[in-house]
Design an enzyme around this catalytic site. Sequence first.
Site, PDB file in Angstrom:
ATOM      1  N   HIS A 157       0.819  -1.221   0.000  1.00 17.87           N
ATOM      2  CA  HIS A 157       0.000   0.000   0.000  1.00 17.87           C
ATOM      3  C   HIS A 157       0.850   1.268   0.000  1.00 17.87           C
ATOM      4  O   HIS A 157       0.344   2.354   0.252  1.00 17.87           O
ATOM      5  CB  HIS A 157      -0.956   0.013   1.195  1.00 17.87           C
ATOM      6  CG  HIS A 157      -2.046  -1.014   1.091  1.00 17.87           C
ATOM      7  ND1 HIS A 157      -2.854  -1.372   2.161  1.00 17.87           N
ATOM      8  CD2 HIS A 157      -2.469  -1.761   0.042  1.00 17.87           C
ATOM      9  CE1 HIS A 157      -3.712  -2.301   1.770  1.00 17.87           C
ATOM     10  NE2 HIS A 157      -3.501  -2.558   0.499  1.00 17.87           N
ATOM     11  N   CYS A 194       3.505  13.730  -6.286  1.00 19.66           N
ATOM     12  CA  CYS A 194       2.692  14.890  -6.651  1.00 19.66           C
ATOM     13  C   CYS A 194       1.208  14.536  -6.568  1.00 19.66           C
ATOM     14  O   CYS A 194       0.801  13.421  -6.906  1.00 19.66           O
ATOM     15  CB  CYS A 194       3.057  15.332  -8.070  1.00 19.66           C
ATOM     16  SG  CYS A 194       2.122  16.768  -8.665  1.00 19.66           S
ATOM     17  N   CYS A 205       6.722  20.426 -10.311  1.00 18.04           N
ATOM     18  CA  CYS A 205       5.723  21.363 -10.837  1.00 18.04           C
ATOM     19  C   CYS A 205       5.250  22.389  -9.810  1.00 18.04           C
ATOM     20  O   CYS A 205       4.555  23.341 -10.167  1.00 18.04           O
ATOM     21  CB  CYS A 205       4.524  20.597 -11.390  1.00 18.04           C
ATOM     22  SG  CYS A 205       3.516  19.784 -10.123  1.00 18.04           S
ATOM     23  N   CYS A 234       5.481  19.573  -4.745  1.00 16.50           N
ATOM     24  CA  CYS A 234       6.172  18.763  -5.736  1.00 16.50           C
ATOM     25  C   CYS A 234       7.368  19.547  -6.267  1.00 16.50           C
ATOM     26  O   CYS A 234       7.202  20.688  -6.718  1.00 16.50           O
ATOM     27  CB  CYS A 234       5.226  18.393  -6.874  1.00 16.50           C
ATOM     28  SG  CYS A 234       6.038  17.564  -8.266  1.00 16.50           S
ATOM     29  N   CYS A 289       2.043  15.010 -11.730  1.00 17.88           N
ATOM     30  CA  CYS A 289       2.624  15.574 -12.947  1.00 17.88           C
ATOM     31  C   CYS A 289       3.560  14.591 -13.648  1.00 17.88           C
ATOM     32  O   CYS A 289       4.022  14.848 -14.753  1.00 17.88           O
ATOM     33  CB  CYS A 289       3.380  16.863 -12.626  1.00 17.88           C
ATOM     34  SG  CYS A 289       4.830  16.623 -11.561  1.00 17.88           S
TER      35      CYS A 289
END
Length: 276
Positions: free
Chosen positions: A131, A139, A174, A171, A143
């Site tokens: 998991h 992100c 981005c 992130c 992205c």
Amino acid sequence: MAPNDASLGEAAELIAGAGAVLVCAGAGMGVDSGLPDFRGDEGFWNAYPPYERLGIRFAELADPRHFADDPELAWGFYGHRLDLYRKTVPHEGFRILRGWGESKPGGAPVFTSNVDGQFGEAGFGMVAEVHGSIHHLQCVVPCGPHIWPATDLDVAVDHETMRATGPLPRCPRCGNLARPNILMFGDGDWIPHRTDEQLHALNEWRREHRDLVVIELGAGKAVPTVRRYAELASAATGALIRVNPREPEIRHGRGVSLPHGALETLAALDARLKAG
């Protein structure tokens, strides 16, 4: 657990005669380390009273949509858990399992649904975190396929409201919000390649080690991922030891059922093995 428990003796014989140990662990493995039991709403609310006041259940909170709709709520929960897991010391049962693996030519890899990183902290080399892991980020968008460690992340949390109060992780590619690389409920944005690589390595190991014993610890039926993997891995031999105080039943009697907690069972088995 009584020392003359026949099932305990049978389990010890399986461990002694195996060439390798496969550890399959669910949330019950961490309870003896002091980690909260999220089983049912009551267990979750006992661990996190503010959510009971808000009427929020675990399944509702562990939903990736909160990172878009209410990121302070989402990171309040996961930031608190990250801090908790970092401070938690794996209990003695982890050392016992690792010792058994070190005594076997095939070792003792791990298949776990736990995201807490306790097996890595305890020194296990091969761990498949099915998991994902709270100690890695991705992100929110996402992205791209980038996953990075949460090593330097420290999320400030108001323990009265359980909301994040400081800067939230971003992130590096981005600039959008980051989230834990954990498979949540109804999660279509989880990036799985880190877990996929771990599972590939574990499945390759299984092909090379047929004479294994599977020790399943604290894995319930509500999310049966760990139980199913343990049953599959032991299907050819029936060498399954299921340790579970609440749901110890084994289908078709293919294995040994020990209806007790993880630590007390591992300690009793270790004593039996050392006594010969």
